[in-house]
Enzyme design. Structure first.
Site, mmCIF file in Angstrom:
data_model
loop_
_atom_site.group_PDB
_atom_site.id
_atom_site.type_symbol
_atom_site.label_atom_id
_atom_site.label_comp_id
_atom_site.label_asym_id
_atom_site.label_seq_id
_atom_site.Cartn_x
_atom_site.Cartn_y
_atom_site.Cartn_z
ATOM 1 N N LYS A 116 8.700 -35.561 63.197
ATOM 2 C CA LYS A 116 8.533 -35.439 64.649
ATOM 3 C C LYS A 116 9.851 -35.802 65.301
ATOM 4 O O LYS A 116 10.620 -36.598 64.756
ATOM 5 C CB LYS A 116 7.445 -36.409 65.138
ATOM 6 C CG LYS A 116 6.811 -35.994 66.434
ATOM 7 C CD LYS A 116 5.698 -34.993 66.200
ATOM 8 C CE LYS A 116 4.999 -34.601 67.474
ATOM 9 N NZ LYS A 116 3.793 -33.809 67.214
HETATM 10 P P1 NAD Z 1 1.686 -29.966 77.491
HETATM 11 O O1 NAD Z 1 2.930 -30.621 77.943
HETATM 12 O O2 NAD Z 1 1.625 -28.488 77.479
HETATM 13 O O3 NAD Z 1 0.445 -30.478 78.387
HETATM 14 C C1 NAD Z 1 0.196 -31.847 78.593
HETATM 15 C C2 NAD Z 1 -0.972 -31.991 79.565
HETATM 16 O O4 NAD Z 1 -1.256 -33.391 79.717
HETATM 17 C C3 NAD Z 1 -0.665 -31.469 80.976
HETATM 18 O O5 NAD Z 1 -1.829 -30.897 81.536
HETATM 19 C C4 NAD Z 1 -0.314 -32.736 81.745
HETATM 20 O O6 NAD Z 1 -0.528 -32.646 83.145
HETATM 21 C C5 NAD Z 1 -1.254 -33.732 81.095
HETATM 22 N N1 NAD Z 1 -0.805 -35.116 81.259
HETATM 23 C C6 NAD Z 1 0.433 -35.621 81.040
HETATM 24 N N2 NAD Z 1 0.463 -36.933 81.368
HETATM 25 C C7 NAD Z 1 -0.779 -37.241 81.768
HETATM 26 C C8 NAD Z 1 -1.375 -38.427 82.244
HETATM 27 N N3 NAD Z 1 -0.674 -39.557 82.370
HETATM 28 N N4 NAD Z 1 -2.686 -38.396 82.591
HETATM 29 C C9 NAD Z 1 -3.413 -37.264 82.499
HETATM 30 N N5 NAD Z 1 -2.896 -36.094 82.057
HETATM 31 C C10 NAD Z 1 -1.587 -36.096 81.711
HETATM 32 O O7 NAD Z 1 1.378 -30.574 76.051
HETATM 33 P P2 NAD Z 1 0.478 -29.940 74.912
HETATM 34 O O8 NAD Z 1 1.338 -29.159 74.006
HETATM 35 O O9 NAD Z 1 -0.749 -29.344 75.515
HETATM 36 O O10 NAD Z 1 0.070 -31.248 74.088
HETATM 37 C C11 NAD Z 1 -1.027 -32.078 74.480
HETATM 38 C C12 NAD Z 1 -1.385 -32.995 73.315
HETATM 39 O O11 NAD Z 1 -1.776 -32.212 72.191
HETATM 40 C C13 NAD Z 1 -0.244 -33.888 72.830
HETATM 41 O O12 NAD Z 1 -0.786 -35.118 72.410
HETATM 42 C C14 NAD Z 1 0.308 -33.142 71.649
HETATM 43 O O13 NAD Z 1 0.973 -33.980 70.732
HETATM 44 C C15 NAD Z 1 -0.973 -32.579 71.063
HETATM 45 N N6 NAD Z 1 -0.804 -31.401 70.220
HETATM 46 C C16 NAD Z 1 -0.168 -30.295 70.690
HETATM 47 C C17 NAD Z 1 -0.062 -29.180 69.872
HETATM 48 C C18 NAD Z 1 0.544 -27.902 70.359
HETATM 49 O O14 NAD Z 1 0.385 -26.876 69.665
HETATM 50 N N7 NAD Z 1 1.181 -27.859 71.508
HETATM 51 C C19 NAD Z 1 -0.571 -29.209 68.564
HETATM 52 C C20 NAD Z 1 -1.219 -30.354 68.121
HETATM 53 C C21 NAD Z 1 -1.339 -31.439 68.974
#
Ligand code: NAD
Length: 426
Positions: A116
């Site tokens: 990561k």
């Molecule tokens: P992203 O940046 O696209 O979206 C993040 C979301 O979380 C947004 O809607 C944002 O407004 C919200 N957010 C941020 N801070 C916040 C807070 N303090 N309170 C409430 N909401 C808040 O990110 P993503 O890619 O959707 O990733 C989200 C989670 O999923 C992360 O933990 C990431 O590690 C995990 N994840 C992502 C992927 C992927 O394919 N992108 C794969 C596996 C896991």
């Protein structure tokens, strides 16, 4: 990596997402009867590269940002894990996330280890050209670690296919080799695959369905509250509501809303896409962020940041099921509270693994130079996720433990086996 830092982090007993993952690995080791020596080797990140990233702001001023890439365990294959841009990012958070990637890749049986990386930055404060300069300089600084057989990054919070394109272009220019398998989550035109976007959400849906089926229920009419409507949470909310689930609560960084009759997700997503705060969405009631956790619902899905559920938050949650779309959303104390109260948790390393499975298929197609049909990619992702769910369920039953410890045990067993077979180099 600074050894004292690492030792002190490994010895800490509870509190952070790193502590949570360390204690899960130790617990799985005890249950499986794996020697403590091997468990400590599995826990310790292999390598951490900390870099300074100076960039010229549009104003002409030079600003330096901090970045890291951590390779956690590469015994089963090259490193695999996202690149995150976030203002609160720390090395310890990345250690936890990289360890989770090692567990996740082992659990779903893809030929990768865990890694990561990311930059401590609030990307909303950068222009597009500043974001590009930051990405290219970060790629340059960590380029010695990156490659299809070394470490293969992907998008994560606040990074997307465009960021991957700049990152890949920089690595390809430095090396002089166009190796499309260097990075995944790329745009289709430069070696990306159809079906990568949305794969994490698809995987979460598969796990939700399977979990509900095991409890003689289905998605239709199930009340869901979801935190985070980004790359994972947005398509996830949409898919769940298209399959008949009622999204009764949603939260993002701009606010929290509820509607007991169900939120119209297509309308909400276009409201957010137009850069409106969620609380100004007319067809739901705005509530305080704290009230999100105590919403009346059947399934609660954290799909934003890690470390958000401690024991206090866990005690408020009314849902019977928590499906961890985010990485590391539950701290150790929150997990204990869930276990005490009988809340069933589909752990992150299982629930959100669809994305890394899709990444692994992108890497495989790039190495082959042969694109699979989109339907084949989708079917293989679904099959892999169903198999991972079923084996986790069976392992948890056999060991008499939670799904989380069942999943970690399956993963640790595979990583320990790889260590045993390969041995130590000296
Ligand atoms: P992203 O940046 O696209 O979206 C993040 C979301 O979380 C947004 O809607 C944002 O407004 C919200 N957010 C941020 N801070 C916040 C807070 N303090 N309170 C409430 N909401 C808040 O990110 P993503 O890619 O959707 O990733 C989200 C989670 O999923 C992360 O933990 C990431 O590690 C995990 N994840 C992502 C992927 C992927 O394919 N992108 C794969 C596996 C896991």
């Amino acid at each position: 990596m600074n050894e004292n830092f690492l030792t002190s982090q490994i010895e800490k007993s509870s509190g952070s997402t790193w502590d949570a993952v360390v204690s899960q690995i130790r617990r799985a080791g005890e249950i499986l009867g794996i020697s403590e020596d091997i468990i400590e080797v599995i826990i310790a990140p292999e390598r951490s590269l900390k870099v300074s990233i100076p960039i010229k702001r549009d104003s002409g001023k030079i600003e330096i940002f901090q970045g890291w890439r951590i390779l956690h365990d590469t015994t089963r294959g090259p490193g695999k894990g996202g690149i995150r841009y976030h203002s609160e990012l720390t090395e310890e958070t990345l250690m936890a996330l990289s360890a989770e990637m090692s567990l996740k890749t082992a659990l779903v049986g893809i030929p990768f280890g865990g890694a990561k990386g990311g930059v401590k930055v609030d990307p909303r404060k950068l222009s597009q050209s500043e974001l590009e300069r930051l990405t290219r300089r970060f790629a340059l600084e960590i380029s010695s670690l990156i490659g299809p057989a070394k470490d293969v990054p992907a998008p994560d919070i606040n990074t997307d296919a465009n960021v991957m394109a700049w990152f890949a272009d920089t690595i390809w220019n430095i090396s002089g080799n166009f190796q499309s398998a260097t990075i995944t989550g790329k745009p289709f035109a430069i070696g990306g695959v159809m079906g990568h976007q949305g794969a994490t959400a698809q995987g979460v849906v598969t796990v939700c369905k399977r979990l509900l089926e095991k409890h003689n229920a289905g998605l239709a009419g199930t009340r869901v509250a979801i935190q985070g409507l980004g790359k994972v949470g947005g398509p996830l909310a949409f898919l769940l509501s298209s399959l008949g689930a009622r999204i009764v609560g949603a939260q993002d960084i701009s606010g929290t809303i509820t509607n007991r009759a169900g939120i119209n997700i297509a309308k909400l997503l276009s409201h957010i896409e137009n850069r409106n705060p969620i609380s100004t969405f007319g067809e739901a009631e705005p509530i305080s962020p704290d009230d999100f956790w105590s919403l009346d619902c059947d399934v609660l899905i954290p799909a934003a940041l890690g470390g958000v559920i401690d024991s206090q938050i866990a005690s408020k949650i009314k849902a019977r099921f928590v499906v961890e779309a985010a990485n590391g959303p539950t701290l150790g104390s929150g997990d204990e509270e869930f276990n005490t109260r009988g809340v069933i948790v589909a752990p992150d390393i299982l629930a959100n693994a669809g994305g890394v499975v899709a990444s692994s298929f992108e890497w495989a197609q790039d190495l082959q130079g042969y694109l699979w049909e989109e339907e084949l990619t989708a079917t293989r992702i679904r099959d892999t996720m169903e198999k991972a769910f079923d084996s986790t369920w069976a392992k948890a039953e056999v060991l008499g433990v939670s799904l989380r410890i069942g999943a970690v045990a399956l993963a640790v067993e595979k990583i320990a086996e790889a260590h045993r077979l390969r041995g130590l180099i000296f």
